[in-house]
Design an enzyme around this catalytic site. Structure first.
Site, mmCIF file in Angstrom:
data_model
loop_
_atom_site.group_PDB
_atom_site.id
_atom_site.type_symbol
_atom_site.label_atom_id
_atom_site.label_comp_id
_atom_site.label_asym_id
_atom_site.label_seq_id
_atom_site.Cartn_x
_atom_site.Cartn_y
_atom_site.Cartn_z
ATOM 1 N N GLU A 1 13.307 -11.801 -15.272
ATOM 2 C CA GLU A 1 11.907 -12.181 -15.455
ATOM 3 C C GLU A 1 11.378 -11.088 -16.565
ATOM 4 O O GLU A 1 11.670 -9.938 -16.875
ATOM 5 C CB GLU A 1 10.898 -11.716 -14.138
ATOM 6 N N GLN B 1 4.032 -3.408 -21.587
ATOM 7 C CA GLN B 1 4.494 -4.581 -21.717
ATOM 8 C C GLN B 1 5.002 -5.095 -23.001
ATOM 9 O O GLN B 1 6.166 -5.600 -22.785
ATOM 10 C CB GLN B 1 3.244 -5.491 -21.309
ATOM 11 N N CYS C 1 3.040 -15.015 -12.818
ATOM 12 C CA CYS C 1 4.407 -15.059 -12.068
ATOM 13 C C CYS C 1 4.853 -16.550 -12.147
ATOM 14 O O CYS C 1 6.073 -16.656 -12.005
ATOM 15 C CB CYS C 1 3.997 -14.841 -10.817
ATOM 16 N N GLU D 1 4.579 -11.225 -2.688
ATOM 17 C CA GLU D 1 4.491 -12.083 -3.860
ATOM 18 C C GLU D 1 5.192 -11.477 -4.908
ATOM 19 O O GLU D 1 4.735 -10.651 -5.673
ATOM 20 C CB GLU D 1 3.216 -12.584 -4.269
ATOM 21 N N LYS E 1 -6.407 -1.528 -3.483
ATOM 22 C CA LYS E 1 -6.052 -0.841 -4.910
ATOM 23 C C LYS E 1 -5.560 -1.736 -6.014
ATOM 24 O O LYS E 1 -4.753 -2.700 -6.029
ATOM 25 C CB LYS E 1 -4.777 0.196 -4.520
#
Ligand code: UN1
Length: 495
Positions: A382, A329, A282, A248, A173
Site C-alpha cells: 500500500e 506522506q 483506503c 479497517e 482520538k
C-alpha cells in the site's frame, strides 16, 4: 489562530501545562490551530467521564438517541460548506471531496437515526412449554474510537454515530494531522444536545493517547482505522484485555479492465479512482489490471488524461488534485516512486515533487503511472498516494489471480460488458467490496464497508455497524410457574 483543548464531559478543557502541537494546511503550510498533547491522566479523565455517563446513555430510549443524531445531521447540513472547507484546508482533498466527506457524515447520521426504532433482536421458540425466548441488543459500554486523517469527518462519524446510537459512550482520538476536523465533530454533537460525557475527545500521540485508551480498564471496545502494522498492534493490545476490536486497515485495490469494456467510461473511473483524494483513500485504485487486447491503447489514453490533471490549492474548485497530507506522506510516496524505478518498473508519467511558486509551500506530487510487474513492491504494497501500477494480463482468470495476489482485500472493480464475467468477478474477487463498471472508490453508507485478509474483518456502516458496538443478550422468560430444566425435561417429554 485558535487554541483548542480536549473535549471532555461536555466542556472544552484548558489543558493547562500540556505541550501543544500545530495542525497545518498541507497546500500552504499555514497553521490552522493548535491542540494539546494528551497524557495518560487526560485519557483517564476522558474515560472516567465516559464510564460515569454510560448507564444513563444506555438507558436513554434508542429512538431518543436517534433523534439527537437527526439533529446533528441537520446541524452538519447547515455547516456543510464551512466544515467541508476545513476538511480541505486541514487534509488537502479538493473542495468537492471535502464537502463529500461531510456529506458522508450527514448520510450516516440520517441512516442511523432511524436505526433507533429498529435495533432488532430475534424472538424464537423454546424447547420447554410456557417459555419465551428472545435476543436483545446491548451496548458494549464505553468505547475508544481511533480514526485516520484521510476521511477526517466521515470516518469519525461512521464510528461514533453507530456507537452512540447503540448506547455506547465514546472516547475519541482523532488523527494528529486532522484534530480540527475532530473538534468540529465535537461541536456538532454538542449543539445537537448530546449529554455531557457521552462523547469525549483527547488529542495526542498514538503511543500515549491511543494506547492509553486501548489499555484502559474502563474501555469495552475499540474501533480503529489505519495502517496494517498499527492495526496488528491494536488487535494484540485489545486481545490482552479481551475486548472487542474493530479494524479497517489498508488496501491495494485493483480495477480489472477487460477488452470488451467501455473505454471512455473506464477512463473516467480509473482517473477518479487512482488520483482522486491524491490516491489517499483506503479504497483508492492503486493497480490497473488490463487485458492485452486493449493495453497499448489504454496506456496512451491514460497518460494523456494524467497529463492534463490540474494540481494546486484544493480550495480552488478548478483544481483536480490537491497536495498529499504531510511531509511524511510525501517522503514515503517519493520513496516508493524510487523503489518502483529501481525494481525496473517503467515510469510513464509523474512521480516527481512539483516545485516553484506556490508548489513550494505544500506537498504536491504529480500523479504517477507505472508499467509494473505483479511482483513489484509498488504493485503489492500500500502506497497511499497518487501512484498507479498498470499490469498486463491475457484473460479473465489471470486477471482475477493477479487481483487476488496481494495481502489486502478491501475494494475491487471490473469494467466489462459481459454479464458472465461480471458475476464471476463478484464470486471470485477476494475483497469486501466489488464494483462493476465503476471505480474502487465511492462506497455508500447504508452498505457494509470493510475487507478481508490483511484489511481486517470488521464491517462498518450499513446495518452491520450495529454488530460492532453491541452484543446480543439471550433472554428466557419462563411463565410456567415451575422449575423447568432445559435438555433434561425435554428427554422426559420425548418418551
Ligand atoms: C477510506 O478510504 O478509508 O468508498 C474510506 C469510499 C469512501 C470511503 C473511503 N466513501 O471511497
Amino acid at each position: 489562530m485558535e487554541e483548542y483543548g480536549f473535549y471532555i464531559n461536555g466542556e472544552w478543557t484548558k489543558a493547562k501545562g500540556r505541550t501543544r502541537f500545530e495542525t497545518t494546511n498541507p497546500a500552504t503550510g499555514d497553521v490552522l490551530a493548535t491542540f494539546p498533547v494528551g497524557t495518560k491522566e487526560d485519557v483517564d479523565t476522558a474515560v472516567s467521564a465516559a464510564v460515569k455517563t454510560f448507564p444513563k446513555w444506555r438507558d436513554t430510549p434508542a429512538p431518543k438517541r436517534g433523534l439527537i443524531l437527526l439533529e446533528a445531521a441537520r446541524i452538519m447540513r447547515r455547516r456543510k460548506d464551512e466544515i467541508g472547507a476545513i476538511v480541505t484546508k486541514e487534509m488537502g482533498k479538493v473542495i468537492a471531496e471535502g464537502k463529500g466527506d461531510v456529506q458522508e457524515g450527514i448520510d450516516f447520521l440520517e441512516y442511523m437515526a432511524g436505526e433507533g426504532r429498529r435495533l432488532y433482536g430475534e424472538t424464537t421458540t423454546s424447547e420447554l412449554p410456557d417459555r419465551f425466548c428472545m435476543t436483545v441488543r446491548q451496548p458494549l459500554g464505553p468505547v475508544g474510537l481511533i480514526s485516520p486523517w484521510n476521511f477526517p469527518v466521515a470516518i469519525p462519524m461512521w464510528k461514533s454515530v453507530a456507537a452512540l446510537l447503540c448506547g455506547c459512550t465514546v472516547v475519541f482520538k482523532p488523527a494528529s494531522l486532522t484534530p480540527l476536523c475532530g473538534a468540529k465533530v465535537c461541536e456538532v454533537y454538542e449543539e445537537a444536545g448530546l449529554p455531557p460525557g457521552v462523547f469525549n475527545m483527547v488529542t495526542g500521540s498514538g503511543s500515549v493517547v491511543g494506547d492509553g485508551i486501548i489499555g484502559h480498564h474502563g474501555i469495552r471496545g475499540i474501533s480503529f482505522t489505519g495502517g496494517v502494522e498499527t492495526g496488528r498492534e491494536v488487535y494484540q493490545k485489545g486481545a490482552k484485555r479481551l475486548i472487542k476490536v474493530g479494524l479497517e486497515l489498508g488496501g491495494k485495490n485493483a480495477i480489472i479492465l477487460m477488452d470488451d469494456a467501455d473505454l471512455d467510461l473506464a477512463m473516467d473511473g480509473i482517473v477518479f479512482g487512482a488520483f482522486g483524494t491524491a490516491g489517499q483513500r483506503c479504497t483508492a485504485t492503486s493497480r490497473l489490471i488490463v487485458h492485452e487486447g486493449i493495453y497499448d491503447e489504454l496506456l496512451s489514453r491514460l497518460v494523456k488524461r494524467a497529463e492534463v490533471l490540474k494540481l494546486g490549492n484544493p480550495i480552488d474548485p478548478k483544481v483536480d488534485v490537491g497536495p498529499v497530507a504531510s511531509a511524511d506522506q510525501e517522503k514515503k510516496i517519493l520513496e516508493y516512486v524510487q523503489i518502483g524505478k529501481k525494481e525496473g518498473a517503467k515510469l510513464l508519467i509523474g512521480g516527481e515533487k512539483l516545485k516553484g511558486g506556490d508548489y513550494d509551500k505544500g506537498f504536491f506530487i504529480k500523479p504517477a503511472i507505472f508499467e509494473a510487474k505483479r511482483t513489484h513492491r509498488i504493485a503489492t504494497e500500500e502506497i497511499f498516494g497518487p501512484v498507479l501500477s498498470v499490469l498486463k494480463i491475457k484473460d479473465f482468470d489471470e486477471a482475477v489471480k493477479v487481483a487476488n495476489g496481494v495481502a489486502y482485500g478491501l475494494s475491487s472493480s471490473i469494467y466489462t460488458n459481459d454479464i458472465r464475467q461480471a458475476f464471476k468477478a463478484i464470486q471470485t474477487l477476494e475483497a469486501g467490496i466489488t464494483y462493476i463498471n465503476a471505480p474502487t472508490i465511492g462506497a455508500e453508507v447504508h452498505l457494509p464497508f470493510g475487507g478481508v485478509k490483511d484489511t481486517g474483518f470488521t464491517r462498518e456502516a450499513g446495518s452491520a455497524a450495529v454488530d460492532e458496538f453491541t452484543y446480543e443478550k439471550a433472554v428466557y422468560i419462563d411463565y410456567s410457574g415451575r422449575l423447568q430444566k432445559a435438555q433434561i425435561d425435554t428427554e422426559k417429554l420425548a418418551k
